[in-house]
Design a protein around this motif. Structure first.
Motif, mmCIF file in Angstrom:
data_model
loop_
_atom_site.group_PDB
_atom_site.id
_atom_site.type_symbol
_atom_site.label_atom_id
_atom_site.label_comp_id
_atom_site.label_asym_id
_atom_site.label_seq_id
_atom_site.Cartn_x
_atom_site.Cartn_y
_atom_site.Cartn_z
ATOM 1 N N ASP A 66 1.121 2.773 12.224
ATOM 2 C CA ASP A 66 -0.298 3.153 12.240
ATOM 3 C C ASP A 66 -1.024 2.635 11.005
ATOM 4 N N SER A 67 -0.361 2.701 9.849
ATOM 5 C CA SER A 67 -1.015 2.287 8.608
ATOM 6 C C SER A 67 -1.315 0.790 8.598
ATOM 7 N N GLN A 86 3.981 6.404 11.281
ATOM 8 C CA GLN A 86 2.885 6.272 10.321
ATOM 9 C C GLN A 86 2.839 4.895 9.691
ATOM 10 N N ARG A 93 -2.342 -8.673 10.218
ATOM 11 C CA ARG A 93 -1.824 -7.491 10.902
ATOM 12 C C ARG A 93 -0.561 -7.830 11.680
ATOM 13 N N PHE A 149 -2.394 -0.871 11.121
ATOM 14 C CA PHE A 149 -3.673 -0.987 11.822
ATOM 15 C C PHE A 149 -4.813 -0.406 10.987
ATOM 16 N N ASP A 150 -4.526 0.633 10.205
ATOM 17 C CA ASP A 150 -5.570 1.306 9.417
ATOM 18 C C ASP A 150 -6.016 0.518 8.191
ATOM 19 N N GLN A 151 -5.255 -0.487 7.784
ATOM 20 C CA GLN A 151 -5.582 -1.238 6.571
ATOM 21 C C GLN A 151 -6.785 -2.167 6.745
ATOM 22 N N GLY A 152 -7.169 -2.441 7.974
ATOM 23 C CA GLY A 152 -8.315 -3.319 8.221
ATOM 24 C C GLY A 152 -8.002 -4.791 8.050
ATOM 25 N N TRP A 199 0.814 -1.215 0.000
ATOM 26 C CA TRP A 199 0.000 0.000 0.000
ATOM 27 C C TRP A 199 0.850 1.269 0.000
ATOM 28 N N SER A 241 5.961 8.001 4.390
ATOM 29 C CA SER A 241 5.574 7.838 5.788
ATOM 30 C C SER A 241 6.810 7.888 6.676
#
Length: 131
Positions: free
Chosen positions: A69-70, A66, A81, A72-75, A54, A62
């Protein structure tokens, strides 16, 4: 250590009065700092893009906070994860080792070699998780 500014990059050592070459060992263009090493450096960012697909779609690079964090943000599901978190941690470790190998051992690993070392370490650890 990286998150607590414990890595002894050139800028950290300079603050302590220890003068060392301050040019990045990878790109040979910018000053070595934690933020440059993770992930402002083009050389290292290319490695990150190979490990975190991604990141190819980002408009800006980044920093290391970040990147975590990303993940965790990817779902992602928890297993995916955790794999990416392990990859991120392994990347930090193997980039630091490659940096030290270049500075102190005259060993210059290619991007492909660093990526292969990261993947091998992650695979070995993931196989232990399955047991």
């Amino acid at each position: 250590m990286m998150f607590h500014e414990g890595l002894k990059t050139a800028d950290v050592l300079a603050v302590r009065g220890i003068l060392v070459p301050n040019i990045c060992s990878f790109c040979q263009a910018d000053m070595e700092t934690i933020t440059h090493l993770y992930f402002e450096c083009t050389y290292i960012f290319d490695i990150a893009k190979r490990l975190f697909p991604w990141m190819n779609n980002l408009f800006m690079r980044s920093n290391f906070y970040q990147v975590f964090d990303s993940i965790f943000d990817q779902g992602f599901d928890i297993k995916t994860r955790n794999n990416y978190l392990l990859i991120a941690s392994a990347m930090i470790y193997f980039v630091w080792r490659a940096r030290n190998d270049r500075r102190f051992g005259s060993i210059i690993d290619s991007k492909a070699t660093i990526i292969a070392k990261i993947k091998k370490a992650v695979l070995i650890k993931a196989l232990k998780w399955k047991k």
